[in-house]
Enzyme design. Sequence first.
Site, PDB file in Angstrom:
ATOM      1  N   HIS A 158       0.873  -1.224  -0.041  1.00  0.00           N
ATOM      2  CA  HIS A 158       0.059  -0.067   0.200  1.00  0.00           C
ATOM      3  C   HIS A 158       0.874   1.260  -0.064  1.00  0.00           C
ATOM      4  CE1 HIS A 158       1.201  -0.572   4.247  1.00  0.00           C
ATOM      5  NE2 HIS A 158       1.015   0.974   4.189  1.00  0.00           N
ATOM      6  N   HIS A 184       4.728   0.235  -0.046  1.00  0.00           N
ATOM      7  CA  HIS A 184       5.348  -0.713   0.620  1.00  0.00           C
ATOM      8  C   HIS A 184       4.742  -1.710   1.398  1.00  0.00           C
ATOM      9  CE1 HIS A 184       3.811   2.825   3.025  1.00  0.00           C
ATOM     10  NE2 HIS A 184       3.624   2.059   4.119  1.00  0.00           N
ATOM     11  N   ARG A 188       7.792  -9.313  15.102  1.00  0.00           N
ATOM     12  CA  ARG A 188       8.361  -7.931  15.059  1.00  0.00           C
ATOM     13  C   ARG A 188       7.016  -7.116  15.336  1.00  0.00           C
ATOM     14  NH1 ARG A 188       7.459  -4.888   9.831  1.00  0.00           N
ATOM     15  NH2 ARG A 188       8.992  -3.119  10.000  1.00  0.00           N
TER      16      ARG A 188
HETATM   17  C1  LIG Z   1      -4.993   7.758   9.471  1.00  0.00           C
HETATM   18  C2  LIG Z   1      -4.936   6.270   8.943  1.00  0.00           C
HETATM   19  C3  LIG Z   1      -3.741   6.189   8.002  1.00  0.00           C
HETATM   20  C4  LIG Z   1      -4.587   4.504   7.758  1.00  0.00           C
HETATM   21  C5  LIG Z   1      -5.880   4.691   7.771  1.00  0.00           C
HETATM   22  C6  LIG Z   1      -5.993   5.535   9.101  1.00  0.00           C
HETATM   23  O1  LIG Z   1      -7.361   6.111   9.397  1.00  0.00           O
HETATM   24  C7  LIG Z   1      -5.815   4.629  10.412  1.00  0.00           C
HETATM   25  C8  LIG Z   1      -4.893   3.436  10.042  1.00  0.00           C
HETATM   26  C9  LIG Z   1      -3.791   3.753   8.966  1.00  0.00           C
HETATM   27  C10 LIG Z   1      -3.465   2.622   8.076  1.00  0.00           C
HETATM   28  C11 LIG Z   1      -2.257   1.729   8.811  1.00  0.00           C
HETATM   29  C12 LIG Z   1      -1.976   0.462   7.925  1.00  0.00           C
HETATM   30  C13 LIG Z   1      -1.951   0.828   6.461  1.00  0.00           C
HETATM   31  C14 LIG Z   1      -3.207   1.408   6.068  1.00  0.00           C
HETATM   32  C15 LIG Z   1      -3.023   1.825   4.470  1.00  0.00           C
HETATM   33  C16 LIG Z   1      -4.239   0.967   6.699  1.00  0.00           C
HETATM   34  O2  LIG Z   1      -5.224   0.186   6.126  1.00  0.00           O
HETATM   35  O3  LIG Z   1      -4.626   1.545   7.784  1.00  0.00           O
HETATM   36  C17 LIG Z   1      -2.863   3.016   6.934  1.00  0.00           C
HETATM   37  C18 LIG Z   1      -4.086   3.955   6.474  1.00  0.00           C
HETATM   38  C19 LIG Z   1      -3.513   5.062   5.190  1.00  0.00           C
HETATM   39  O4  LIG Z   1      -2.537   5.383   5.249  1.00  0.00           O
HETATM   40  O5  LIG Z   1      -4.553   5.120   4.489  1.00  0.00           O
HETATM   41  O1  LIG Z   2       5.324  -2.607   9.944  1.00  0.00           O
HETATM   42  C1  LIG Z   2       5.816  -2.172   8.906  1.00  0.00           C
HETATM   43  O2  LIG Z   2       6.853  -1.920   8.711  1.00  0.00           O
HETATM   44  C2  LIG Z   2       4.591  -1.311   7.925  1.00  0.00           C
HETATM   45  C3  LIG Z   2       3.709  -0.487   8.567  1.00  0.00           C
HETATM   46  C4  LIG Z   2       2.908   0.305   7.727  1.00  0.00           C
HETATM   47  O3  LIG Z   2       3.337   0.517   6.314  1.00  0.00           O
HETATM   48  C5  LIG Z   2       1.872   1.153   8.183  1.00  0.00           C
HETATM   49  O4  LIG Z   2       1.287   0.822   9.199  1.00  0.00           O
HETATM   50  O5  LIG Z   2       1.099   2.011   7.482  1.00  0.00           O
HETATM   51 FE   LIG Z   3       2.139   1.956   5.501  1.00  0.00          FE
END
Ligand SMILES: C=C1C[C@]23C[C@@]1(O)CC[C@H]2[C@@]12CCC[C@@](C)(C(=O)O1)[C@H]2[C@@H]3C(=O)O
Ligand SMILES: O=C(O)CCC(=O)C(=O)O
Ligand SMILES: [Fe+2]
Length: 370
Positions: free
Chosen positions: A227, A283, A293
């Site tokens: 993503h 990434h 991890r």
């Molecule tokens: C602020 C945010 C970025 C995020 C969506 C969210 O509302 C909360 C979780 C964040 C995260 C973390 C993991 C990867 C990601 C793509 C996801 O699904 O949840 C990111 C979101 C993002 O960057 O869009």
């Molecule tokens: O765990 C990681 O290294 C990636 C985490 C990440 O990409 C995210 O939380 O948006």
């Molecule tokens: Fe990320």
Amino acid sequence: MSAPSQLSKDPHNNYFDFGAARQVPETHTWEGLYEHPLVDGGVGAAEDAVPVVDLRDPHAAEAVARASEQWGTFLLEGHGIPSELLARVEARIVSVFALPASEKMRAARQDGQSHGYGLPPIASYFPKTTWSEGYTMSPANLRAELRKIWPDAGEDYRHFCDVMEEFHRQMLAVVDKLTVLFLAALGVAGVEAGRKIVETMSETVTMHINWYPKCPDPKRTLGLATHTDSGFFTFLMQSHVSGLQLFRREPDRWVGVPPGALIVNIGDLFQILTNGRFRSTYHRAIVNRDSTRVSVAYHLGPPADAKVAPLREAVGGGKPAYRTVTWREYFLVRKEAFTTGGSALQMVSLSPGDHDDDGDGADQISEISS
Ligand SMILES: C=C1C[C@]23C[C@@]1(O)CC[C@H]2[C@@]12CCC[C@@](C)(C(=O)O1)[C@H]2[C@@H]3C(=O)O
Ligand SMILES: O=C(O)CCC(=O)C(=O)O
Ligand SMILES: [Fe+2]
């Protein structure tokens, strides 16, 4: 695997007992993960070395500009966050995920909710489940959120909240410094502009903690699906176990990020704000057989309904490359992009095809669209 039926009907939200797993089940098996070569971003060749920015460097603004344009990711040094604090953050994260499923599931993310324990929002766009657990929380309501897990607000609760709030306080100082550098790199004048941006972003901070348990067959599964982050920028703290990989073009390859450093990732809304000058980075996180991890992603962005458009300073005499969007709207565009196999940035582009986000005309990289 246990799937307590009273908890959720969503297959992505059922509890999977990683500790008991002796193999990777079909639900967690991903195809096409190793189509592209993997190179080491720490000691690899110069073109594979992940850029480093040292906040103490007098030329840091230029280094930030270069890294944001060419990689969309850099390792941040000289940030001043004590490693002792990072170690405590890590230990507390481990302790939350070590709790019994029934306690963690009390905080399970409900459909459409931005906060809560469980897989992150993008997980629902994929047919397969990742080898990880996550928990999204905002510093603004951390204590209320964590009471779902620890209703009696005992010692573990206090230790967790104290350390995460301390982390947040220290991170805000780093956000401040980095924002000044970003603005300098973009030619945006004025301390006032910077202060206002930092104030607004600090109200919307979202922390997403990730836990990647040991895996009996790590090559068959993924910790976090490929993503780009959608906001302005993200700081990522990872433990001393490697797992983060960046996708790079020409030639297509995965670059393994060395463990232990604080990482900065440019997000999609920053790409829009800078009119495509700074690039968001695809990434993913992989898992391994021997070590668990953890990571914390500290996401920064605008308020959900604030309008984001290319900055005048970035557009210059040219044309805006993207239309105006809010973060809330962009989430919907991204959801559509995931379901159609397209690219969200292209969908908000004012000249689609002209500046596709990977630079080769292909919308998404393989395992996203498979
Ligand atoms: C602020 C945010 C970025 C995020 C969506 C969210 O509302 C909360 C979780 C964040 C995260 C973390 C993991 C990867 C990601 C793509 C996801 O699904 O949840 C990111 C979101 C993002 O960057 O869009
Ligand atoms: O765990 C990681 O290294 C990636 C985490 C990440 O990409 C995210 O939380 O948006
Ligand atoms: Fe990320």
